[in-house]
Structures are given as structure tokens and as C-alpha cells.
Design a protein around this motif. Sequence first.
Motif, PDB file in Angstrom:
ATOM      1  N   PRO A  55      18.628  11.079   6.158  1.00  0.00           N
ATOM      2  CA  PRO A  55      19.464   9.881   6.116  1.00  0.00           C
ATOM      3  C   PRO A  55      19.009   8.883   7.171  1.00  0.00           C
ATOM      4  CG  PRO A  55      20.824  11.872   6.087  1.00  0.00           C
ATOM      5  CD  PRO A  55      19.426  12.295   6.363  1.00  0.00           C
ATOM      6  N   ALA A  56      19.048   7.605   6.823  1.00  0.00           N
ATOM      7  CA  ALA A  56      18.597   6.574   7.763  1.00  0.00           C
ATOM      8  C   ALA A  56      19.386   6.624   9.050  1.00  0.00           C
ATOM      9  CB  ALA A  56      18.727   5.197   7.110  1.00  0.00           C
ATOM     10  N   SER A  57      20.684   6.940   8.959  1.00  0.00           N
ATOM     11  CA  SER A  57      21.517   6.966  10.159  1.00  0.00           C
ATOM     12  C   SER A  57      21.072   8.051  11.111  1.00  0.00           C
ATOM     13  CB  SER A  57      22.981   7.183   9.776  1.00  0.00           C
ATOM     14  OG  SER A  57      23.127   8.390   9.074  1.00  0.00           O
ATOM     15  N   ALA A  58      20.661   9.225  10.568  1.00  0.00           N
ATOM     16  CA  ALA A  58      20.231  10.322  11.417  1.00  0.00           C
ATOM     17  C   ALA A  58      18.948   9.979  12.137  1.00  0.00           C
ATOM     18  CB  ALA A  58      20.051  11.586  10.575  1.00  0.00           C
ATOM     19  N   ALA A  59      18.022   9.311  11.437  1.00  0.00           N
ATOM     20  CA  ALA A  59      16.760   8.951  12.062  1.00  0.00           C
ATOM     21  C   ALA A  59      16.964   7.895  13.130  1.00  0.00           C
ATOM     22  CB  ALA A  59      15.793   8.451  10.990  1.00  0.00           C
ATOM     23  N   ALA A  60      17.896   6.972  12.885  1.00  0.00           N
ATOM     24  CA  ALA A  60      18.086   5.859  13.825  1.00  0.00           C
ATOM     25  C   ALA A  60      18.935   6.255  15.015  1.00  0.00           C
ATOM     26  CB  ALA A  60      18.736   4.681  13.093  1.00  0.00           C
ATOM     27  N   ALA A  61      19.934   7.079  14.754  1.00  0.00           N
ATOM     28  CA  ALA A  61      20.907   7.336  15.809  1.00  0.00           C
ATOM     29  C   ALA A  61      20.412   8.310  16.861  1.00  0.00           C
ATOM     30  CB  ALA A  61      22.212   7.858  15.196  1.00  0.00           C
ATOM     31  N   GLY A  62      19.655   9.344  16.464  1.00  0.00           N
ATOM     32  CA  GLY A  62      19.238  10.358  17.422  1.00  0.00           C
ATOM     33  C   GLY A  62      20.460  11.073  17.958  1.00  0.00           C
ATOM     34  N   LYS A  63      20.526  11.217  19.273  1.00  0.00           N
ATOM     35  CA  LYS A  63      21.680  11.864  19.875  1.00  0.00           C
ATOM     36  C   LYS A  63      22.904  10.965  19.768  1.00  0.00           C
ATOM     37  CE  LYS A  63      19.089  14.636  23.214  1.00  0.00           C
ATOM     38  NZ  LYS A  63      18.905  14.951  24.659  1.00  0.00           N
ATOM     39  N   PRO A  64      24.081  11.550  19.543  1.00  0.00           N
ATOM     40  CA  PRO A  64      25.294  10.726  19.465  1.00  0.00           C
ATOM     41  C   PRO A  64      25.636  10.130  20.816  1.00  0.00           C
ATOM     42  CG  PRO A  64      25.858  13.049  19.456  1.00  0.00           C
ATOM     43  CD  PRO A  64      24.365  12.976  19.339  1.00  0.00           C
TER      44      PRO A  64
END
Length: 397
Positions: free
Chosen positions: A22-31
Motif C-alpha cells: 500500500p502506498a501509505s505503508a511505503a510513505a509512512a514508515g514508522k508511525p
Amino acid sequence: MRTNAALRVLGWLAFAAALALPASAAAAGKPAFLVVGNDEKVSFDDTGKTVVAAPGKDSVTILDIAAHPDTPAVVANLPLANTIIGPPTNVAITPDQKLALVANSMNAVEEGGAWKLVPDNKLYVLDLTVSPPASVATLEVGKQPSGVAINARGDLALVANRNDKSISVLSIAGKDVSLVGSVPVEDEVAAVAITPDGKRALAVKFAANKVAVLKIDGTKVTYDKADDFPVGLWPYNVDITPNGQLAIVANNGNQGKGDGHVDTVSVVDLSTPQPRVIDHVVIGDAPEGLAISPKGDVAAVMLLGGGNMAKSHWAYKRDGTLVVLKIAGKQVTKAGTVPLGGLPEGLAFSPDGKFLYTSDYFDADLRVFRVDGARVTDTGKRVKLPGHPASMRGAAR
């Protein structure tokens, strides 16, 4: 041994797998989150008197700063009680950013046709791993919980209870938070901070002008009044450097209001068995919000500015000020000031220390600052909040 053709196939498979994320997982990294407590029942009239309205409109706002730390995004606004009465440290996030703890120190009750504030004892547990974040449990701690701290391991939390004159001890196991003890400290306590090694905690006794030292062994927390040490007048907040060598205590000076006279922060040496004050730094009128950068090289302190004073007072000033302190070894010096909005309360650094966030109670907004060493500059970005921010914290270190 793999052939070149096989390696090429593996490379294409890895690339395809990355595209499938998911794009969000790739962009966000660690919360990375900020938690803000909003009070919609307390205001101040022209004489500086506290005006209490009907309850039921408070909230807790969660902001995501992982992907774009320069532009915090509101991801949840939960209808939970909160209040400005007390220091802006009644919220905290676990180091793994999976849970948030939010205490409510005061409730509004009706008496004789008018509303008044009375101590509460509620602490809310928020799950930050779900979308949107949600409140999953409510605990009862001591009366008027005003400061929350979580240790670096994320398995212990302490709550400073003003009216109860105690420290509540909470155990954290995954998403389960439970009350495991209460430690009487004999005086009202406003805020608490835990050392990075998890072996000690400091709790500010604002009316006694002292700081209590707590010893921690697992979930066993003990207190000896003989270990108390004096700081400045009306200490309201405390934070500890990431290396555990220093603590900085914000001395409010006037019970939570400005008075036009300068106040200090106390610098505490924690490198010895008995903490000792080694300096007092004059910073201005009514410091309250306080945070030390994850890098440990700077601290930020907010001056209230007298926004909750009588407008006729000679020292009245609606807007507050951010004071930047440079930390070099055990020396703390004033490095500069930056204008803030009306009645600034909470502040927090981004996990990498490159950004600083402040909240203005009167303006109901969050400001974003860029941090470059001891130089802090306003990016000009403002995030409108769904309520009046009384507190704000990032993740515990």
C-alpha cells in the motif's frame, strides 16, 4: 550459487512486491502521532476570571506526522472529556506509538444554576493501531490526574494526581493497561517524568516548590520525602534529556498565570545518586509548556504571556512566547525567542527533532516550526483544530 538470470528474477520479484505494498505503508514508515486534549468548557473573562460552561463538547484529537511532519494531519477527533486546568502534560503516547493515555483532571458540574469544576479521576486508553484511532478502555486513577509519563520500554506509566497528592502506577502489556499501585507523595503533584533507564522519576510539587524523587523497580515504585529537592517558585512541568544526565523544571511563578515578573527554569544534574539543582535560567513570565528535543541539544519552553490575566493588568499580553534553550553538556543557556499565539499550552517535537509543534488555546490551532540546532523558525503553517487545545504530547522516548 545463483546464476545472473536467477538473480534478475529475484530482483524483479522484490520490485513487484514493493509495488504491491500500500502506498501509505511505503510513505509512512514508522508511525508518528501527536495527541491533543481540547477543552470546550473553560474560558476567561476580561478580569481574568475562569468562566465554566456546560460540559459535553470536549475532545481528544490525534494527528499523524509520519509521512509529512511539516503538515500534521488530523486522523481522529474523539469525544472525550479534557481540561486546561492543570499543566499540558495529561496526555502521552507509548514509544512504539501503539497506545495513547489521556487523563481528565476536572469535570464541570451544575450547582445553584451555575457550572463549577470538580476533580475527576478518569484516564482513557486510545488504540492508535486502528483506523481511525479509538478509545478502548477507561481507568480510574487518583483525583485530578494532571501529568502522565510513560517509560522508554513502554511497559509502565505514572500519573501525577494533584488533588489526591499521589502517583498512580500503571502496567502496560500490549494493549492492556491496568492500575497496579498508588504512591502517596504528601503534596500536590502537577507533572512527572521518568528517566531513560527507567529507574527513577521526578514529580513536581508545585505548591511546595519542590521536586519529588521516585525509585522504580519493575512495577514497584517507592518514595522517600527526604529525597525531595527545592527548585523555583511554582514548578509546573519537567522533562529529562535523552541521555538521562539533566532534567529541566519549568517554574511558573504564579499558580498558572502570568504576573509580569520574570521566572526561571531549574537545571538539575541527574548524573549522581542524589539529583541536585546546578543552575537557574531566567527565561520570562510564566513558563508552563516544556519539551526537550529527542536529539538532546535543545529544549523549548512556552511563556503564557498573561492571556488569562485581567486585561486591565499592566502586564497583560494576549499572545505567548516560545523560548529556545541550548543544551551543551550540563550547561543550559537561552538561545532565542519566537512569537506564539494566544495562551500557548502544549508542545512536542517530531521523533527526529527536526520539527516542533505548539498549540494555542485561544486560537484553536497548531503551529509548525522547523528546528535547526538551536535555531527555531516558524514555517507559517497552521493546523486548525476541532477544539481549544489544552495539552499536547508526542511519543515517549
